[in-house]
Design a protein around this motif. Structure first.
Motif, PDB file in Angstrom:
ATOM      1  N   PRO A   1     -15.051  10.868 -38.295  1.00 13.77           N
ATOM      2  CA  PRO A   1     -16.305  11.418 -37.770  1.00 13.77           C
ATOM      3  C   PRO A   1     -17.530  10.851 -38.485  1.00 13.77           C
TER       4      PRO A   1
ATOM      5  N   TRP B   1      -9.580  14.490 -35.353  1.00 15.82           N
ATOM      6  CA  TRP B   1      -9.876  13.800 -34.080  1.00 15.82           C
ATOM      7  C   TRP B   1      -8.721  12.887 -33.697  1.00 15.82           C
TER       8      TRP B   1
ATOM      9  N   ARG C   1     -14.186  -0.272 -27.815  1.00 14.43           N
ATOM     10  CA  ARG C   1     -14.287   0.619 -28.977  1.00 14.43           C
ATOM     11  C   ARG C   1     -14.408   2.065 -28.517  1.00 14.43           C
ATOM     12  N   LEU C   2     -13.559   2.939 -29.043  1.00 17.14           N
ATOM     13  CA  LEU C   2     -13.679   4.368 -28.736  1.00 17.14           C
ATOM     14  C   LEU C   2     -13.887   5.132 -30.043  1.00 17.14           C
ATOM     15  N   TYR C   3     -15.013   5.801 -30.118  1.00 18.82           N
ATOM     16  CA  TYR C   3     -15.327   6.617 -31.303  1.00 18.82           C
ATOM     17  C   TYR C   3     -14.841   8.031 -30.974  1.00 18.82           C
TER      18      TYR C   3
ATOM     19  N   GLU D   1     -14.686   2.793 -40.280  1.00 19.17           N
ATOM     20  CA  GLU D   1     -15.443   2.145 -39.195  1.00 19.17           C
ATOM     21  C   GLU D   1     -15.760   0.697 -39.572  1.00 19.17           C
TER      22      GLU D   1
ATOM     23  N   ARG E   1     -19.889   8.186 -39.075  1.00 24.53           N
ATOM     24  CA  ARG E   1     -20.315   6.899 -38.527  1.00 24.53           C
ATOM     25  C   ARG E   1     -20.850   6.008 -39.644  1.00 24.53           C
TER      26      ARG E   1
ATOM     27  N   SER F   1     -14.726  10.864 -32.277  1.00 28.99           N
ATOM     28  CA  SER F   1     -15.513  12.080 -32.509  1.00 28.99           C
ATOM     29  C   SER F   1     -16.627  12.258 -31.471  1.00 28.99           C
ATOM     30  N   ASP F   2     -16.827  11.252 -30.613  1.00 33.34           N
ATOM     31  CA  ASP F   2     -17.782  11.410 -29.504  1.00 33.34           C
ATOM     32  C   ASP F   2     -17.134  12.095 -28.292  1.00 33.34           C
ATOM     33  N   PHE F   3     -15.823  12.270 -28.352  1.00 35.45           N
ATOM     34  CA  PHE F   3     -15.094  12.840 -27.212  1.00 35.45           C
ATOM     35  C   PHE F   3     -14.691  14.281 -27.497  1.00 35.45           C
ATOM     36  N   THR F   4     -14.613  15.059 -26.427  1.00 36.20           N
ATOM     37  CA  THR F   4     -14.061  16.404 -26.566  1.00 36.20           C
ATOM     38  C   THR F   4     -12.570  16.305 -26.270  1.00 36.20           C
TER      39      THR F   4
ATOM     40  N   ASP G   1     -12.069  15.221 -22.049  1.00 36.64           N
ATOM     41  CA  ASP G   1     -12.329  13.783 -22.215  1.00 36.64           C
ATOM     42  C   ASP G   1     -11.069  12.947 -22.438  1.00 36.64           C
TER      43      ASP G   1
END
Ligand SMILES: Cc1cc2nc3c(=O)[nH]c(=O)nc-3n(C[C@H](O)[C@H](O)[C@H](O)COP(=O)(O)O)c2cc1C
Length: 196
Positions: free
Chosen positions: A10, A92, A36-38, A17, A12, A40-43, A64
């Motif tokens: 989480p 996550w 790229r999939l972060y 990262e 950044r 912590s940006d997804f639910t 998500d």
């Protein structure tokens, strides 16, 4: 060739990262298409163990994660990066991994050939850092990630792990680590290209 980078921290701009970004740059240098999939940006709701996926191999939770399933199955190479949190991957990363239970169902209960012996073979690689220097600090996470890759029909290509790295960006004090990550990303793609 599609390479999927899963950012499990989480924080950044943090250590994993930075390392994953290097690995992805290495993959891009070899001509791979990188996504790229972060996380912590997804639910990503944790798996509810409802067994709703048992009959179909599809998760009944409509969050998500539904966007992530196709990314996982389309990828040729999956690189997961997560720092160690309490001797495991982050919440996550673990939530995402647990939500691949529908793929486990497809592979082992429904015998979906696309995840079986003759199905698409992927490659998986793990990147991690931990603040402590204990010998076993990565053992739990590595086991979890190995089983995650098994479900994806991804051969476990190994891991790049660094102990004693704590503050945000501390990994930058170890340029050889960044170089190793870049090389790992490059090698993952070049080996796969040669193997075709
Ligand atoms: C909630 C939490 C739990 C942690 N647990 C561990 C641990 O069990 N072992 C360890 O070596 N480091 C642990 N750490 C330290 C992180 O792994 C370390 O700071 C790492 O560099 C963070 O990576 P990042 O910058 O990519 O987020 C923990 C950190 C947090 C915030």
């Amino acid at each position: 060739m599609k390479v999927l980078g899963l950012f499990g921290s989480p924080r950044r701009g943090g250590n994993t990262e930075i390392l994953l970004e290097e690995a992805l740059k290495g993959a891009e240098k070899e001509g791979a298409k990188v996504e790229r999939l972060y996380l912590s940006d997804f639910t990503i709701t944790p798996c509810k163990e409802c067994h709703g996926c048992d009959p179909t191999g599809n998760c009944v939770i409509l969050d998500d994660m539904q966007k992530i399933y196709p990314k996982l199955t389309e990828a040729d190479v999956v690189i997961l990066a997560s720092p160690i949190f309490f001797y495991g991957v982050t919440a996550w990363a673990k939530a995402m991994i647990d939500r691949t239970q529908p793929l486990w169902v497809r592979k082992y209960l429904l015998k979906d050939p696309s995840l079986g012996e003759g199905g698409k073979r992927r490659k998986g690689f793990f990147i991690s850092v931990g603040a402590t220097k204990g010998l076993k600090v990565f053992d739990g996470a590595v086991l979890t990630v190995k089983y995650f890759f098994d479900v994806l029909n991804a051969e476990y290509m190994g891991e790049l792990v660094f102990r004693g790295v704590e503050a945000k960006g501390d990994i930058l004090k170890h340029p050889e680590a960044l170089q190793q990550a870049f090389e790992a990303g490059r090698r993952l793609v070049s080996n796969l290209t040669k193997g075709r």
